[in-house]
Every structure is written in structure tokens, then in C-alpha cells.
Design an enzyme around this catalytic site. Structure first.
Site, PDB file in Angstrom:
ATOM      1  N   ASP A 182       0.766  -1.179  -0.076  1.00 48.29           N
ATOM      2  CA  ASP A 182      -0.068   0.077  -0.053  1.00 48.29           C
ATOM      3  C   ASP A 182       0.788   1.315  -0.012  1.00 48.29           C
ATOM      4  OD1 ASP A 182      -3.191   0.609   1.313  1.00 48.29           O
ATOM      5  OD2 ASP A 182      -1.771   2.376   0.931  1.00 48.29           O
TER       6      ASP A 182
ATOM      7  N   GLN B  18     -14.305   2.718   1.426  1.00 50.22           N
ATOM      8  CA  GLN B  18     -13.499   2.094   0.142  1.00 50.22           C
ATOM      9  C   GLN B  18     -13.155   3.324  -0.708  1.00 50.22           C
ATOM     10  OE1 GLN B  18     -15.589  -0.523  -2.533  1.00 50.22           O
ATOM     11  NE2 GLN B  18     -13.713  -1.206  -3.698  1.00 50.22           N
TER      12      GLN B  18
ATOM     13  N   HIS C  71     -10.100  -5.285  -2.904  1.00 48.34           N
ATOM     14  CA  HIS C  71      -8.858  -5.883  -2.473  1.00 48.34           C
ATOM     15  C   HIS C  71      -9.077  -6.261  -0.898  1.00 48.34           C
ATOM     16  CE1 HIS C  71      -9.738  -1.329  -2.481  1.00 48.34           C
ATOM     17  NE2 HIS C  71      -8.982  -1.469  -1.187  1.00 48.34           N
ATOM     18  N   PHE C  72      -7.976  -6.967  -0.486  1.00 45.71           N
ATOM     19  CA  PHE C  72      -7.986  -7.023   0.968  1.00 45.71           C
ATOM     20  C   PHE C  72      -6.744  -6.178   1.408  1.00 45.71           C
ATOM     21  CE2 PHE C  72     -11.107 -10.646   1.528  1.00 45.71           C
ATOM     22  CZ  PHE C  72     -11.246 -10.776   0.255  1.00 45.71           C
ATOM     23  N   HIS C  73      -6.936  -5.703   2.746  1.00 42.71           N
ATOM     24  CA  HIS C  73      -5.738  -5.087   3.457  1.00 42.71           C
ATOM     25  C   HIS C  73      -5.231  -6.076   4.413  1.00 42.71           C
ATOM     26  CE1 HIS C  73      -6.853  -0.613   2.426  1.00 42.71           C
ATOM     27  NE2 HIS C  73      -8.019  -1.300   2.187  1.00 42.71           N
TER      28      HIS C  73
HETATM   29  P1  5GP Z   1      -9.583   1.155   0.035  1.00 42.16           P
HETATM   30  O1  5GP Z   1     -10.003   2.681   0.727  1.00 42.16           O
HETATM   31  O2  5GP Z   1     -10.191   1.317  -1.349  1.00 42.16           O
HETATM   32  O3  5GP Z   1     -10.041   0.043   1.147  1.00 42.16           O
HETATM   33  O4  5GP Z   1      -8.249   1.065   0.069  1.00 42.16           O
HETATM   34  C1  5GP Z   1      -7.109   1.656  -1.040  1.00 42.16           C
HETATM   35  C2  5GP Z   1      -5.952   1.695  -0.549  1.00 42.16           C
HETATM   36  O5  5GP Z   1      -5.270   1.692  -1.658  1.00 42.16           O
HETATM   37  C3  5GP Z   1      -5.531   2.671   0.379  1.00 42.16           C
HETATM   38  O6  5GP Z   1      -5.056   2.110   1.641  1.00 42.16           O
HETATM   39  C4  5GP Z   1      -4.550   3.644  -0.314  1.00 42.16           C
HETATM   40  O7  5GP Z   1      -3.530   3.960   0.543  1.00 42.16           O
HETATM   41  C5  5GP Z   1      -4.111   2.673  -1.288  1.00 42.16           C
HETATM   42  N1  5GP Z   1      -3.661   3.348  -2.687  1.00 42.16           N
HETATM   43  C6  5GP Z   1      -4.196   4.351  -3.234  1.00 42.16           C
HETATM   44  N2  5GP Z   1      -3.675   4.420  -4.185  1.00 42.16           N
HETATM   45  C7  5GP Z   1      -2.571   3.562  -4.547  1.00 42.16           C
HETATM   46  C8  5GP Z   1      -1.600   3.629  -5.530  1.00 42.16           C
HETATM   47  O8  5GP Z   1      -1.466   4.280  -6.500  1.00 42.16           O
HETATM   48  N3  5GP Z   1      -0.726   2.422  -5.322  1.00 42.16           N
HETATM   49  C9  5GP Z   1      -0.892   1.728  -4.160  1.00 42.16           C
HETATM   50  N4  5GP Z   1       0.140   0.597  -3.972  1.00 42.16           N
HETATM   51  N5  5GP Z   1      -1.695   1.788  -3.288  1.00 42.16           N
HETATM   52  C10 5GP Z   1      -2.626   2.990  -3.392  1.00 42.16           C
END
Ligand code: 5GP
Length: 149
Positions: free
Chosen positions: A38, A101, A107-109
Site C-alpha cells: 500500500d 472504500q 482488495h484485501f488489506h
Molecule cells: P480502500 O480505501 O479502497 O479500501 O483502499 C485503497 C488503498 O489503496 C488505500 O489504503 C490507499 O492507501 C491505497 N492506494 C491508493 N492509491 C494507491 C496507489 O496508486 N498505489 C498503491 N500501491 N496503493 C494505493
């Protein structure tokens, strides 16, 4: 009432990473899944696991892709635990903006938890590329040591 399926945006940032149009610090990939660091980690060793199948939310994902994603999540979580020796590991998955999100590809964190350190904010603090590279290398080494590479 049933909610409509989320429309998949072919140009979301993870779709572009999956197509190789944007870089990432990859730790693992196979035919069905990809795992990378991330870019704004909530703690050191925060990894994202994605199915390659295009789906915005878990609800649209096929059962096969969901199974592949959770298999890879378990595999990478083992390696993260081996590499970083955290006190605990949180695994999370958000569906919809109201749930937190921010990127509309499932995706899984995998978030290592340290008893003496608070989590950084969600998607809030970009990490230095050289730090992400070093963390990815540690996880790749752990995958090899555990025979999971
Ligand atoms: P969500 O909020 O959708 O559950 O998680 C998206 C995650 O993607 C966030 O933790 C954010 O830090 C990460 N993220 C956002 N943009 C990018 C990117 O361009 N590359 C990577 N590797 N992670 C990203």
C-alpha cells in the site's frame, strides 16, 4: 431491496496497476491474484491483495476469484507476520464509499499491528519509495523462507 451491482471503472488505479500501466512494489503474483505494498501504509508492512478479475466490490466477484484472493491473503499475511513480527495482523476489505472504500477494485488489506504504535490514517500518508521497496523485499524473502514464493 437489492442494490444494483457497482459498475466497474476500467481505469481505476488498481486496474491500471494490474495492466502494468502504473508501477507498484509487488510482493507476489499468480494467475489469479496480485499483492503489492500500500502506497500510504497504515503501518509498516501494509500489503494489498487483489484478484485479477475486474470487480468493484466483493459482491460482484466470482466464487473462484474470491477463493483465490483469500488464499493469497492468507499466504501473504503469513509472510508479513514472519517478516515484521507484529503483535497482531488486521485483515480488512471495504465495499462502497460509505464503508471507507476509496479504490473501486476489490482488495484485501493486510495491516500489521504493533501494540506500542497507533495506526496511521487510512490512505493519508504516502511512504517513501525506498522504504516500500525495502519492505517488499523483506516480505518476498519471508515468502521464500516459508516456501510460499
Ligand atoms: P480502500 O480505501 O479502497 O479500501 O483502499 C485503497 C488503498 O489503496 C488505500 O489504503 C490507499 O492507501 C491505497 N492506494 C491508493 N492509491 C494507491 C496507489 O496508486 N498505489 C498503491 N500501491 N496503493 C494505493
Amino acid at each position: 431491496m437489492q442494490k444494483d451491482a457497482a459498475v466497474y471503472d476500467q481505469n481505476n488505479i488498481f486496474a491500471r496497476i494490474l495492466r502494468g500501466e502504473l508501477p507498484s512494489h509487488k510482493v507476489y503474483e499468480d494467475a489469479d491474484t496480485v499483492a503489492f505494498m500500500d502506497i500510504m501504509p497504515q503501518s509498516d508492512g501494509h500489503v494489498l491483495v487483489l484478484p485479477r478479475e475486474p470487480a468493484a466490490e466483493l459482491f460482484e466477484l466470482s466464487e473462484g476469484a474470491a477463493a483465490a484472493a483469500i488464499r493469497t491473503t492468507q499466504r501473504i499475511a503469513r509472510a508479513v507476520r514472519h517478516a515484521f513480527a507484529p503483535d497482531g495482523v488486521s485483515i480488512g476489505q471495504f465495499n462502497g464509499a460509505a464503508a471507507g472504500q476509496t479504490v473501486p477494485h476489490v482488495h484485501f488489506h493486510i495491516v500489521p499491528r504493533y501494540a506500542d504504535r497507533a495506526l496511521r490514517g487510512h490512505a493519508s500518508e504516502p511512504q517513501q519509495p525506498d522504504v516500500l521497496r525495502e519492505h517488499a523485499e523483506r516480505i518476498q524473502a519471508a515468502l521464500r523462507e516459508l516456501g510460499l514464493a
